[in-house]
Design an enzyme around this catalytic site. Structure first.
Site, PDB file in Angstrom:
ATOM      1  N   CYS A  91      80.606  11.577  65.950  1.00 44.36           N
ATOM      2  CA  CYS A  91      80.651  12.103  67.370  1.00 44.36           C
ATOM      3  C   CYS A  91      81.975  12.724  67.678  1.00 44.36           C
ATOM      4  CB  CYS A  91      79.408  11.124  68.656  1.00 44.36           C
ATOM      5  SG  CYS A  91      78.224  11.375  67.672  1.00 44.36           S
ATOM      6  N   HIS A 358      75.126  18.895  71.718  1.00 43.37           N
ATOM      7  CA  HIS A 358      75.974  17.773  70.806  1.00 43.37           C
ATOM      8  C   HIS A 358      75.456  18.458  69.561  1.00 43.37           C
ATOM      9  CE1 HIS A 358      78.310  14.714  69.790  1.00 43.37           C
ATOM     10  NE2 HIS A 358      77.059  13.573  69.881  1.00 43.37           N
ATOM     11  N   CYS A 388      81.723   7.506  72.574  1.00 43.91           N
ATOM     12  CA  CYS A 388      80.956   7.186  72.279  1.00 43.91           C
ATOM     13  C   CYS A 388      80.946   7.727  70.537  1.00 43.91           C
ATOM     14  CB  CYS A 388      79.772   7.042  72.838  1.00 43.91           C
ATOM     15  SG  CYS A 388      78.638   7.785  72.909  1.00 43.91           S
TER      16      CYS A 388
END
Length: 402
Positions: A91, A358, A388
């Site tokens: 991510c 996202h 994260c």
């Protein structure tokens, strides 16, 4: 050591990551090349001056595979001399791509580079790239593999966040994102995605749900309860953290990040390169860091890496005016706020991935750009951007407005 300046950034709107999403017909390559094309055209940039293009992609397979950064640069008309490389730190890939580009500048090995990322989650499914950690028992058992949703619920349980807490955070994210769009805060940075005929496919984030309320979220069942209880992952969570009596499953689609398509690009370079290209710097990259963290909790890396990057930069958290932390799940942000005893008024002021989505490989570059725009809007000086990461990691970058 040369400074690395950010001269410009753009992002696409985020399209819903489903077959009926507005960007479903657009490949990851096309999304990336349109972002690169926008950087070139809006800055009247001689693209041959760009030394390298670094793009984050979390599932670099099938049509998003190979080295999408190099191909996107060619498609965007950057010329044969411009190199490209694809990276994957899950991510944080988009933010790390900018950091990688900046590192080349700061090392004096490149003069002008682009960092960014792309993900077409409607076309290349999440997890399509596979990986031993999730499927090889000799790895998964020894290192307490958990799906991220279970980890998010474990964080909520361990640190005392109720269903109301995570839902309330999600409602606030939606409100802030709606206000940001209504007030035109994204107008400078969001470029419309167009089809081959030049017609606009999408000009605004498609995942927004501005009418979200506590009541509407209360109607949603927890997404990870069955997986945790019947799939055995709750037992794994309790083995990794025996101080927790049970896992309270509080996350669902409304308080977790949305699955979307999108791309972003950030133009970075040395002061000398900027002058040569006629570019005005908007921000300076002051420091960046990566760190490993608890793989079972998985999503607490932003706390650890914030401490590391502050120490590296010689700064305190009180020196930071704005914080952007990716809203992978509501508990991620709530734990970050709790750990540092932060006032939420200066964290994710324009909402985040719960409201807008996202697009895995692009999000880091997107929220870095959001931080730059917000520093300028509020006439502030410094921002910290962090995410994260799967397998238990964190990435953070500190920028200061020029």
């Amino acid at each position: 050591m040369p400074d690395a300046f950010i001269f410009d950034h753009v992002r696409t709107p985020r399209g819903r990551g489903k077959a009926d999403g507005a960007l479903h017909e657009v490949t990851a390559l096309n999304l990336a090349s349109q972002a690169l094309g926008a950087i070139k055209s809006r800055n009247n940039l001689d693209a041959s001056l760009v030394d390298d293009v670094v793009m984050g992609v979390v599932d670099p397979v099938a049509e998003a595979g190979a080295n999408i950064a190099r191909t996107a640069a060619l498609v965007a008309g950057y010329g044969d001399s411009v190199a490209g490389v694809q990276i994957n730190r899950f991510c944080a890939s988009g933010l790390d791509a900018v950091n990688f580009a900046a590192a080349q500048i700061m090392a004096g090995q490149q003069d002008l580079a682009i960092g960014g990322g792309v993900e077409s989650m409607s076309r290349v499914g999440i997890g399509a790239a596979g990986g031993a950690w999730a499927v090889d028992p000799t790895i998964a058992v020894a290192h307490y593999f958990l799906p991220q949703g279970i980890s998010a619920d474990l964080i909520a349980t361990k640190y005392g966040f109720s269903r109301d807490d995570v839902d309330a955070y999600a409602v606030e994210s939606q409100k802030r994102a709606a206000t940001a769009w209504d007030e035109g805060r994204f107008n400078r940075s969001v470029m419309a995605v167009r089809d081959p005929n030049g017609l606009t496919l999408l000009a605004k984030d498609e995942h927004l749900r501005p009418g979200t309320t506590m009541q509407s979220l209360a109607a949603l069942p927890p997404s990870f309860a069955q997986m945790g209880e019947l799939g055995g992952f709750d037992a794994v969570a309790l083995q990794a953290h025996p101080e927790v009596e049970y896992v309270n499953h509080v996350h669902h689609a409304g308080n977790s990040s949305g699955i979307v398509d999108g791309a972003a690009a950030v133009l970075v370079g040395s002061e000398r390169a900027g002058k040569r290209a006629g570019l005005k710097p908007r921000a300076r990259i002051k420091a960046f860091a990566n760190i490993g963290s608890d793989p079972a909790l998985m999503l607490t890396g932003p706390i650890d890496v914030t401490k590391k990057v502050l120490k590296k930069s010689g700064m305190k958290l009180s020196d930071i005016d704005l914080i952007e932390i990716n809203e992978a799940f509501a508990s991620v942000v709530l734990r970050y706020l709790q750990a540092f005893e932060l006032d939420p008024v200066n964290v994710n002021v324009n909402g985040g991935a719960i409201a807008m989505g996202h697009p895995l490989g692009a999000t880091g570059a997107m929220i870095l750009g959001t931080a730059i725009d917000e520093l300028e809007r509020q006439n502030l000086a410094t921002a910290l951007v962090t995410l994260c990461i799967g397998a238990g990691m964190g990435t953070a970058t500190i920028i200061e407005r020029v």
